[in-house]
Design an enzyme around this catalytic site. Sequence first.
Site, PDB file in Angstrom:
ATOM      1  N   SER A 300       0.802  -1.073   0.111  1.00  0.00           N
ATOM      2  CA  SER A 300      -0.224  -0.005   0.045  1.00  0.00           C
ATOM      3  C   SER A 300       0.891   1.351   0.057  1.00  0.00           C
ATOM      4  O   SER A 300       1.446   1.534  -0.955  1.00  0.00           O
ATOM      5  CB  SER A 300      -0.946   0.051   1.203  1.00  0.00           C
ATOM      6  N   ASP A 311       9.907   5.545 -10.193  1.00  0.00           N
ATOM      7  CA  ASP A 311       9.585   6.256 -11.533  1.00  0.00           C
ATOM      8  C   ASP A 311      10.147   7.439 -11.604  1.00  0.00           C
ATOM      9  O   ASP A 311      10.119   8.030 -12.926  1.00  0.00           O
ATOM     10  CB  ASP A 311       7.917   6.198 -11.456  1.00  0.00           C
ATOM     11  N   LYS A 325      -0.663  -4.326  -3.429  1.00  0.00           N
ATOM     12  CA  LYS A 325      -1.711  -3.690  -2.978  1.00  0.00           C
ATOM     13  C   LYS A 325      -1.945  -2.233  -3.547  1.00  0.00           C
ATOM     14  O   LYS A 325      -1.257  -1.044  -3.092  1.00  0.00           O
ATOM     15  CB  LYS A 325      -2.139  -3.677  -1.343  1.00  0.00           C
TER      16      LYS A 325
END
Length: 547
Positions: A300, A311, A325
Amino acid sequence: MNKKQNRYMPLLLAISVAIGIVIGSFFANRFSGNRLNIINSGSNRLNNLLHIIDDQYVDPVNLDSLVDTAIPQILSDLDPHSVYISAKDAQIAADDLKGSFSGVGIEFVIREDTVHVQGIIKNGPAERAGLLAGDKIVEIDGKKFVGKEVTNEEAMHRLKGPKDTKVKIGILRFGEKKMKTFEVTRGDIPIRSVTSTYMIDDNTGYIKIKNFGQNTYPEMIIALAKLSQSGFSNLIVDLRDNTGGYLESAVKIINEFLPANKLIVYTQGRKSPRQEYRSDGKGSYQDIPLIILINETSASASEIFAGAIQDNDRGTIIGRRSFGKGLVQQQMGFTDGSMIRLTIARYYTPSGRCIQKPYTPGDGKDYDIDLLERYQHGEFFSQDSIKHTGPAYHTGNGRTVYGGGGITPDIFVPEDTVGITSYYKEAAMNGIILQFAYTYTDNNRPKLNSFEEMRQLDNYLVKQGLVEQFATYADSRGLKRRNLMIQKSYRMLERYINSRIIYNIMDEDAWTEYLNRDDNVIKKAMEVFRKEEAFPKNKEAIKEKKS
């Protein structure tokens, strides 16, 4: 004639309506078998069903209990993370993320049907009242509390309570025969989410975040300030076993490391328009070499953290593929104190990938055993065994990353299995190592408390032959001695035993520092810093240039 017709018209209408009701009731009962109206909505049918059960069922029914059973089943048919939390469990769930609860301020374990005080929270109510680690709680508010009724839940129920209320605790102390009674005034007990902060070497700071709660961001700022005083120039953020928490807390911390206007994460759902979270450029640590550690139980918000750093090519991710998740839950409470956490959207990392692993609505079995299947498939031991089920995406500088199931680290480090034997597995899984470590701690507290630093205590423990003592202790409790296996697992047994004794005597910070000393993931992170490779480069582009 018209006047006469108008005079009798209301009477005729009333008679017609009455006849219609009688005929309608006859045919409804004759042919429908008292079925509920077919135009009822699903919610009406459920409500009517409960009324019918309450009114007509053969035995008395506890409707609250019935609803507590039915709601989880309904939510489980949606996705694995939409859940119902009963009023009884709602407060515990809230405390974990709120950052505090009201209680007496002790850590305890249950041994032989007795509550043993394992640790005392510094400056907490229990410490102010005079309780010590090693005390055995045998009485609470004048009532004996030993035997089969002693459970974690019952102990917490009796010791927790509203702030400023009092509780009388009767204890037996090591070396004393008479029970002593302490009156403790309950107070706010902090729950730390940043559980360890220290310098690994002269240049490298280390911070472990257990979860993302209400106070995680200020705790993180304090931890960074502490490392700044020690002159750190590299940073490791350990998110291993971090199961998540509040998105906002994670976003605030990520913001400290990114330049302005970088996308951190966005959410989107059927009734939830796209919402973006971007950096504001005010972060104080935008240029420091950064490494993030993850593993299969990082989930999460911790995956959002790792995904944003990866990224944006801001740091290097090391470890094993995260849990996967990527569903957003909104918490909604009922008047009785219970609540639901309903999935309303999905998380997407800056490159556009959803990190949620695949699932079949209503079939939670496969989802629940996913980690076991990963283990059996060999994913914990070989990077080549990682299955990418989602499409490929690209980071800011063109590196390939994958969606559809967690964050795959930039550098894979397999689980350390050297020295694992069936003897070690049984000793670790049945709790006997924990029992031995606590018993040894309790019997040697005066000596163990004399050590102020973790390294001093460790040096002392290494000389005590604890593995041999453990083997004798375990053998007397049903774990048969296996000398060859004990020899093969010697280092792992010693590490586990010593770590728990250090935890019992000191704190989680010292425990984490001890375990990190021979942690292969930490070693790989230090190697990356030495090579000055913490800032990722587009390796594919480099290969093309060389060719």
